[in-house]
Design a protein around this motif. Structure first.
Motif, PDB file in Angstrom:
ATOM      1  N   ILE A 556      36.640  17.922  -6.561  1.00 29.87           N
ATOM      2  CA  ILE A 556      36.180  16.431  -6.644  1.00 29.87           C
ATOM      3  C   ILE A 556      36.600  16.298  -8.030  1.00 29.87           C
ATOM      4  CG2 ILE A 556      34.746  14.995  -6.517  1.00 29.87           C
ATOM      5  CD1 ILE A 556      33.181  16.354  -4.757  1.00 29.87           C
ATOM      6  N   MET A 557      37.474  15.230  -8.558  1.00 33.18           N
ATOM      7  CA  MET A 557      36.928  15.417 -10.334  1.00 33.18           C
ATOM      8  C   MET A 557      36.707  13.926 -11.025  1.00 33.18           C
ATOM      9  SD  MET A 557      41.466  16.417 -10.578  1.00 33.18           S
ATOM     10  CE  MET A 557      42.480  15.200  -9.576  1.00 33.18           C
ATOM     11  N   TYR A 558      35.904  14.238 -11.503  1.00 36.75           N
ATOM     12  CA  TYR A 558      35.545  12.975 -12.320  1.00 36.75           C
ATOM     13  C   TYR A 558      36.275  12.363 -13.206  1.00 36.75           C
ATOM     14  CZ  TYR A 558      31.438  10.145 -13.930  1.00 36.75           C
ATOM     15  OH  TYR A 558      30.300   8.919 -13.886  1.00 36.75           O
ATOM     16  N   ILE A 559      36.265  11.291 -13.130  1.00 35.89           N
ATOM     17  CA  ILE A 559      37.318  10.383 -13.887  1.00 35.89           C
ATOM     18  C   ILE A 559      36.585   9.273 -15.337  1.00 35.89           C
ATOM     19  CG2 ILE A 559      39.718   9.361 -14.437  1.00 35.89           C
ATOM     20  CD1 ILE A 559      40.817  10.640 -12.473  1.00 35.89           C
ATOM     21  N   ASP A 560      37.034   9.964 -16.097  1.00 35.11           N
ATOM     22  CA  ASP A 560      36.138   8.800 -16.625  1.00 35.11           C
ATOM     23  C   ASP A 560      37.086   8.365 -18.393  1.00 35.11           C
ATOM     24  OD1 ASP A 560      34.489   6.570 -17.875  1.00 35.11           O
ATOM     25  OD2 ASP A 560      33.011   7.544 -18.218  1.00 35.11           O
ATOM     26  N   SER A 561      36.850   7.270 -18.928  1.00 37.59           N
ATOM     27  CA  SER A 561      37.938   6.536 -19.543  1.00 37.59           C
ATOM     28  C   SER A 561      39.492   7.299 -19.754  1.00 37.59           C
ATOM     29  CB  SER A 561      36.831   7.128 -20.908  1.00 37.59           C
ATOM     30  OG  SER A 561      35.925   6.082 -21.456  1.00 37.59           O
ATOM     31  N   GLY A 562      40.045   7.426 -18.520  1.00 35.08           N
ATOM     32  CA  GLY A 562      41.459   7.963 -19.335  1.00 35.08           C
ATOM     33  C   GLY A 562      41.752   9.651 -19.050  1.00 35.08           C
ATOM     34  N   SER A 563      40.156  10.291 -18.714  1.00 39.46           N
ATOM     35  CA  SER A 563      40.448  12.157 -19.325  1.00 39.46           C
ATOM     36  C   SER A 563      39.259  12.421 -17.396  1.00 39.46           C
ATOM     37  CB  SER A 563      39.669  12.149 -19.651  1.00 39.46           C
ATOM     38  OG  SER A 563      40.405  11.232 -21.166  1.00 39.46           O
ATOM     39  N   ILE A 564      39.871  13.091 -17.512  1.00 36.79           N
ATOM     40  CA  ILE A 564      39.611  13.925 -15.961  1.00 36.79           C
ATOM     41  C   ILE A 564      37.887  15.081 -17.249  1.00 36.79           C
ATOM     42  CG2 ILE A 564      39.227  16.179 -14.053  1.00 36.79           C
ATOM     43  CD1 ILE A 564      42.239  15.206 -14.394  1.00 36.79           C
ATOM     44  N   VAL A 565      37.313  14.824 -16.544  1.00 37.34           N
ATOM     45  CA  VAL A 565      35.983  15.427 -17.210  1.00 37.34           C
ATOM     46  C   VAL A 565      35.265  16.338 -17.258  1.00 37.34           C
ATOM     47  CG1 VAL A 565      35.274  13.164 -19.086  1.00 37.34           C
ATOM     48  CG2 VAL A 565      34.257  13.195 -17.250  1.00 37.34           C
ATOM     49  N   GLU A 566      35.035  16.317 -15.228  1.00 37.23           N
ATOM     50  CA  GLU A 566      34.709  17.344 -14.983  1.00 37.23           C
ATOM     51  C   GLU A 566      35.124  17.350 -13.722  1.00 37.23           C
ATOM     52  OE1 GLU A 566      30.011  15.839 -15.066  1.00 37.23           O
ATOM     53  OE2 GLU A 566      30.786  16.301 -13.321  1.00 37.23           O
ATOM     54  N   ARG A 567      35.508  18.665 -13.127  1.00 37.05           N
ATOM     55  CA  ARG A 567      36.642  19.177 -12.233  1.00 37.05           C
ATOM     56  C   ARG A 567      35.393  20.745 -11.208  1.00 37.05           C
ATOM     57  NH1 ARG A 567      42.085  20.306 -13.340  1.00 37.05           N
ATOM     58  NH2 ARG A 567      41.558  18.799 -15.285  1.00 37.05           N
ATOM     59  N   GLY A 568      34.969  20.437  -9.558  1.00 40.47           N
ATOM     60  CA  GLY A 568      35.012  21.060  -8.851  1.00 40.47           C
ATOM     61  C   GLY A 568      34.399  21.126  -7.593  1.00 40.47           C
ATOM     62  N   THR A 569      34.167  21.737  -6.858  1.00 43.66           N
ATOM     63  CA  THR A 569      33.595  21.336  -5.684  1.00 43.66           C
ATOM     64  C   THR A 569      32.160  20.588  -5.258  1.00 43.66           C
ATOM     65  OG1 THR A 569      32.259  23.302  -5.400  1.00 43.66           O
ATOM     66  CG2 THR A 569      34.822  23.287  -4.160  1.00 43.66           C
ATOM     67  N   HIS A 570      31.593  19.820  -3.903  1.00 43.79           N
ATOM     68  CA  HIS A 570      30.563  19.083  -4.699  1.00 43.79           C
ATOM     69  C   HIS A 570      29.312  20.368  -4.812  1.00 43.79           C
ATOM     70  CE1 HIS A 570      27.724  16.879  -3.091  1.00 43.79           C
ATOM     71  NE2 HIS A 570      26.648  17.459  -2.623  1.00 43.79           N
ATOM     72  N   GLU A 571      29.495  21.480  -4.809  1.00 46.95           N
ATOM     73  CA  GLU A 571      27.761  22.029  -4.948  1.00 46.95           C
ATOM     74  C   GLU A 571      28.070  22.132  -6.407  1.00 46.95           C
ATOM     75  OE1 GLU A 571      30.314  22.537  -2.539  1.00 46.95           O
ATOM     76  OE2 GLU A 571      28.418  22.209  -0.564  1.00 46.95           O
ATOM     77  N   GLU A 572      29.478  23.236  -6.717  1.00 51.32           N
ATOM     78  CA  GLU A 572      29.890  23.363  -7.823  1.00 51.32           C
ATOM     79  C   GLU A 572      29.287  21.762  -9.484  1.00 51.32           C
ATOM     80  OE1 GLU A 572      32.782  26.188  -8.031  1.00 51.32           O
ATOM     81  OE2 GLU A 572      33.653  24.386  -8.536  1.00 51.32           O
ATOM     82  N   LEU A 573      29.862  20.477  -8.982  1.00 54.97           N
ATOM     83  CA  LEU A 573      29.599  19.658  -9.989  1.00 54.97           C
ATOM     84  C   LEU A 573      28.225  19.880 -10.246  1.00 54.97           C
ATOM     85  CD1 LEU A 573      32.467  17.716  -9.144  1.00 54.97           C
ATOM     86  CD2 LEU A 573      32.423  19.411 -11.100  1.00 54.97           C
ATOM     87  N   LEU A 574      27.229  20.066  -8.684  1.00 51.04           N
ATOM     88  CA  LEU A 574      25.744  19.157  -8.866  1.00 51.04           C
ATOM     89  C   LEU A 574      25.401  20.094  -9.230  1.00 51.04           C
ATOM     90  CD1 LEU A 574      24.897  18.494  -4.771  1.00 51.04           C
ATOM     91  CD2 LEU A 574      25.111  16.853  -6.901  1.00 51.04           C
TER      92      LEU A 574
END
Length: 594
Positions: A556-574
């Motif tokens: 899962i990649m969390y994109i904000d303001s044109g950049s990837i700010v977080e990435r990982g599995t559901h558990e990793e991001l939590l």
């Protein structure tokens, strides 16, 4: 062109461009043999038609005074033959040129339509669709009469005019010179009014385009109009556009029809002068000669009037041709490079390397900035983040609906700009948030991406995405007719049909942009098993605001303001307790508490 505005006129070239006319004539080239035959028929008809006054002169000056009954009978027979020849030639000319004219109009319309199929999303994003539609229909239709009759009539009228002058000179040189006195003032008049005619024709074209754009927009947005009770305001806008169109039409009509009365006045004056000259020279002019000459002088001005009408048609056509050829010549922002090759069988590895992109290069605001990620074959990638962060842009670049300005997008190590669009997109399945269904049956919509599929395959695809049950509840099941955009179906039902369409295409890379946004919770739960079967073995990109649909994603990649700010599995991001953690809790905190 105006950007999504129905009240801004399009810019038009103010001068007559001969290259547009030459280009139009090229469309006639495949029919040159038929056109030559038609011209020959019209020339024969023209000569036959011009024999009449000579026969009348001979009858009045010779046959009648000599009481030559047999001669009169022969002249009558010849005259009747000329009428028959003229009628036959005219019949075949109408038939042949109508066929050619309509074939050319068909070819021009096809060229525009084919070009519209190639143009990128940005072309449609920046133009009112009504202004595009008016070119394909109204502008092309306006050329029909010019192509069916105009050019052939012009050639015929030129030949007829020369023949008439020859006949007139043969009969009486002095009277011929008197008859030609009206030409100089006519030429001066035409040169004076031509620019006025073109400007008025262009103005009419622009106002027609504006009106058509607003009508199209109003029809598409009629539900919103009625929801906000905006009918009166829209009527006011339409009235203003209609008034502008009417004013442009009146100016166009005045300038377009000014030439005919001028020609009529000059021709009538010429006949009056001819009568006066005939009286002065009466001793040297017989009655038959004067009658024949009067007949020719009326015929002399007829082809001139026809050429004046042709000139008007040409001026009108140039305003429309400018817009038609502008569309045909539009360079696709996304196209195959000169040395583009066919995309091999896709395995599914995707990589973005230092990708930067903006929709408006002049503004300079980047939608994506230095995006880097690599996706393995068969992986499921979810893109989440706030609205406008750039999620949809990622899949637009992957599908090559737009080209990157910085960096490169690779599939199986191949830069997608180096392969043909057809070979790339044919191996990708895209389901956009704005689902679009075409007029036709449910079955034809499911088979849209793969027309050669069997009904059984289409039905199986529908079952997989949980669309089969509601389809069978429709009046005629899979044979139920859907109207344009599928407005009689709910948004969720339209999405399920689109889901089945994407599945049936059996793509190697699958893109789902808010694919379940309008599906109810019960259907979504039933759809999860189908989704897992759908995603298995494919590289998939999922954009979703419902995080329940992406919990099982490989990354899962969390994109904000044109950049990837977080990435990982559901558990990793939590576990990070960052942006994704906050987004997840905002959706599920209440449910988890229960």
């Amino acid at each position: 062109m105006a950007r999504n505005k129905y009240d801004v006129d399009e810019e038009l070239v103010s001068v007559f461009r001969m290259k547009d006319l030459i280009r139009l004539l090229r469309y006639m080239k495949p029919y040159k043999l038929t056109i030559v035959v038609t011209v020959m028929l019209m020339l024969i008809a023209s000569i036959a038609n011009l024999l009449g006054p000579v026969l009348v002169q001979d009858a009045i000056d010779n046959r009648i005074p000599d009481k030559d009954v047999n001669g009169l009978i022969i002249l009558s027979v010849i005259f009747a033959v000329t009428l028959i020849v003229n009628a036959i030639c005219f019949k075949f000319r109408v038939r042949l040129m109508s066929t050619i004219g309509n074939n050319i109009v068909k070819k021009i319309r096809e060229d525009i339509f084919y070009k519209l199929q190639e143009l990128p999303f940005s072309y449609y994003d920046s133009r009112p669709h009504g202004k595009i539609l008016v070119r394909v229909l109204n502008y092309v239709n306006s050329l029909s009469d010019l192509l069916s009759n105009g050019f052939i009539n012009f050639i015929t009228d030129m030949f007829t005019l020369v023949c008439i002058v020859v006949f007139m000179l043969f009969i009486n040189v002095k009277l011929t010179l008197v008859s030609l006195l009206g030409l100089p003032p006519l030429i001066i008049t035409i040169m004076f009014i031509k620019n006025i005619q073109r400007r008025n024709t262009q103005a009419l074209s622009m106002k027609q385009s504006n009106l058509n754009a607003y009508i199209h927009e109003s029809i598409c947005g009629v539900k919103v109009t009625q929801s906000f009770a905006r009918e009166k305001k829209n009527e006011s806008i339409f009235r203003e556009l209609s008034i502008a169109y009417r004013k442009a039409w009146m100016k166009f009509t005045k300038s377009n029809f000014i030439l005919w009365p001028i020609i009529d006045t000059i021709s009538t004056s010429g006949v009056a002068v001819l009568y006066f000259a005939g009286i002065i020279w009466i001793q040297g002019v017989s009655v038959g000669v004067l009658i024949a000459f009067i007949s020719y002088i009326w015929r002399f001005w007829q082809p001139i009037a026809n050429m004046g009408n042709f000139y008007n048609a040409m001026i009108n056509a140039m305003a429309y041709l400018e817009r038609i050829f502008e569309t045909i010549d539009e360079e696709p922002a996304i196209s195959n490079l000169p040395r583009a090759t066919e995309m091999p069988q896709v395995k599914g590895q995707v990589e973005f390397k230092n990708v930067g992109f903006t929709y408006d290069e002049e503004a300079g605001n980047k939608i994506l900035d230095n995006i880097n990620f690599k996706v393995g074959q068969g992986s499921t990638i979810a893109l989440v983040g706030p609205t406008g962060a750039g999620k949809s842009t990622v899949i637009n670049l992957l599908s090559r609906f737009y080209d990157v300005q910085e960096g490169e997008v690779l599939i199986d190590g191949i830069n997608i700009r180096n392969v043909t669009l057809g070979s790339l997109r044919s191996q990708m399945g895209v389901m956009l948030q704005d689902t679009f269904l075409f007029s036709g049956t449910v079955m034809s919509n499911i088979k849209y991406a793969r027309p050669d599929a069997t009904d059984e395959e289409a039905i199986q695809a529908a079952k997989t995405v949980c669309a089969h049950d509601f389809i069978m509840n429709l009046k005629e099941g899979y044979d139920t007719e859907i109207n344009e955009r599928g407005t009689r179906l709910s948004i969720g039902e339209r999405q399920l049909i689109s889901f089945a369409r994407a599945l049936l295409a059996d793509p190697r890379i699958l893109i789902l942009d808010e694919a379940t946004s309008s599906i109810d919770t019960r259907t979504e739960l039933a759809l999860q098993n189908g989704l897992q079967r759908l995603l298995k073995g494919r590289t998939s990109f999922i954009i979703a605001h419902r995080l329940s649909t992406i919990k099982n994603a490989d990354c899962i990649m969390y994109i904000d303001s044109g950049s990837i700010v977080e990435r990982g599995t559901h558990e990793e991001l939590l576990a990070l307790k960052g942006h994704y953690y906050k987004l997840y809790n905002s959706q599920f905190s209440v449910l988890e508490a229960v």
